[in-house]
Design an enzyme around this catalytic site. Structure first.
Site, PDB file in Angstrom:
ATOM      1  N   GLU A 140       0.049  -1.507   5.627  1.00  0.00           N
ATOM      2  CA  GLU A 140       0.745  -1.020   6.927  1.00  0.00           C
ATOM      3  C   GLU A 140       1.142   1.082   7.492  1.00  0.00           C
ATOM      4  O   GLU A 140       1.382   0.891   8.324  1.00  0.00           O
ATOM      5  CB  GLU A 140       2.654  -0.742   5.778  1.00  0.00           C
TER       6      GLU A 140
ATOM      7  N   ASP B 266       0.829  -0.962   0.300  1.00  0.00           N
ATOM      8  CA  ASP B 266       0.051   0.124   0.256  1.00  0.00           C
ATOM      9  C   ASP B 266       0.847   1.111  -0.118  1.00  0.00           C
ATOM     10  O   ASP B 266       2.296   0.814   0.700  1.00  0.00           O
ATOM     11  CB  ASP B 266      -0.949   0.153   1.205  1.00  0.00           C
TER      12      ASP B 266
END
Length: 379
Positions: A136, A74
């Protein structure tokens, strides 16, 4: 370059704001295909309760142990008005690659594949694993799920966040907290007819700033440039009109745990700091997590992985103030370091970029670490 281009072209923003938040599935499926072509056994898993969020574990070799190369798929959101390049189109200019995620950190997976494709992985004596996680940048749900499952047990793990290829063996944690004050609205001509949430929050902020001072005076770890656990007042929302008594106010702030001073201890200090306000205004104050706390991380500075990474990179291991998935990967029982191309100063910034001078050294470091910990020729 083609791999980098394909990764950057797939948006995978993670955000607590639903209008920004996106699935990472397309990135995970792309990585799964690439590692399958390299002879890896690939497992893709959707996170429980988080539709559209996926982890991938790719394995070459048998048994436990070996080396885990890890990263997240991400990215943070982007400010379109401040980018001078298309964030989803890889742009090469003046010795740099620009794009959202080039260093933080989808691009690391292109480095892994580039390094491994020229190695003879038929000689593995220990397995090599690749971990790609979700979210994350927000909750670290992907890394938490891996730690909870305990399905893999590497001896060593390297997380490819942008460290300038300096091994990181210690970092702070992260806590995002909120305090909401609920008062009572009324006409501003008579303040006694209401309970002003802003006035209560003013007292709360005074207690938090006092706690900030106490943390600096009473705690410290000299490995860090900022030695103490920190407390930062981040955002404040409240009120709707100057002629109304403010009925609701919310403060969001963060705290940064250090090794030996964990989230539980800091939460205890936080509750103690605001307790007098809670007693003075019963039922007016609510303290809550914006996301689950992330603990600090450290690994043995004299361990085999730290020593090998320092030798191979030519740089001594250090501690940093930011936060990664390392504390959760550490829970797998392995020695863990953070080591990757690019500089953290370019992360979360408009026109995020990777300096191309990192390309050859990064590939060399990955190949030498795999050789050291996974290949027969290194024994």
């Amino acid at each position: 370059m083609d791999m980098y281009r394909d990764l950057i072209a797939l948006p995978s923003i993670s955000s607590t704001e639903s209008s920004w938040d996106q699935s990472n599935e397309k990135v995970i499926r792309l990585l799964a295909d690439w590692f399958s072509q390299l002879g890896f056994a690939v497992e893709v898993t959707e996170l429980d309760g988080l539709p559209g969020k996926f982890n991938m574990v790719a394995t070459r070799g048998e048994g436990d142990g070996g080396l885990l190369l890890a990263g997240h798929t991400d990215t943070v959101p982007y400010d379109e008005g401040r980018w001078t390049k298309d964030p989803f189109k890889l742009t090469e200019e003046n010795g740099r690659l620009y794009g959202l995620g080039v260093i933080d950190m989808k691009g690391f997976f292109a480095f892994i594949i580039e390094a491994l494709k020229d190695m003879d992985l038929s000689k593995l004596t220990k397995p090599i694993r690749i971990l790609a996680t979700a979210d994350e940048e927000t909750t670290m749900a992907g890394a938490r799920a891996i730690a909870s499952a305990m399905a893999i047990k590497p001896d060593y793990a390297v997380i490819g966040e942008p460290t300038g290829l300096v091994p990181v063996m210690m970092h702070k944690g992260h806590m995002s907290e909120g305090i909401r004050i609920t008062g009572k609205s009324g006409h501003s001509s008579d303040p006694a007819n209401g309970v002003n949430a802003l006035e209560i929050m003013h007292k709360v902020m005074g207690r938090l700033l006092d706690l900030q001072r106490q943390l600096k005076e009473n705690y410290g770890n000299t490995h860090f440039k900022v030695p103490q656990p920190t407390l930062n007042l981040g955002s404040l929302f409240g009120g709707d009109s100057p002629n109304r008594i403010c009925a609701c106010c919310e403060l969001n702030f963060d705290m940064r745990p250090i090794p030996g001073v964990g989230p539980d201890e800091l939460m205890g200090l936080l509750h103690h700091a605001i307790e007098p306000i809670k007693q003075q205004y019963p039922d007016a104050l609510e303290l809550f997590h914006l996301h689950e706390p992330i603990p600090a991380y450290s690994t043995d500075p004299n361990g085999e992985l730290v020593r090998a990474a320092a030798e191979i990179s030519g740089k001594a291991a250090e501690a940093v103030n930011y936060c990664t998935e390392a504390p959760f990967i550490n829970q797998l029982g392995c020695q863990t370091i953070v080591l990757g191309p690019g500089h953290i100063a370019q992360a979360h910034q408009p026109d995020e970029y990777l300096d191309l001078s990192f390309v050859k050294p990064t590939i060399d470091i990955i190949q030498r670490l795999v050789g050291r910990f996974c290949l027969a020729e290194a024994k």
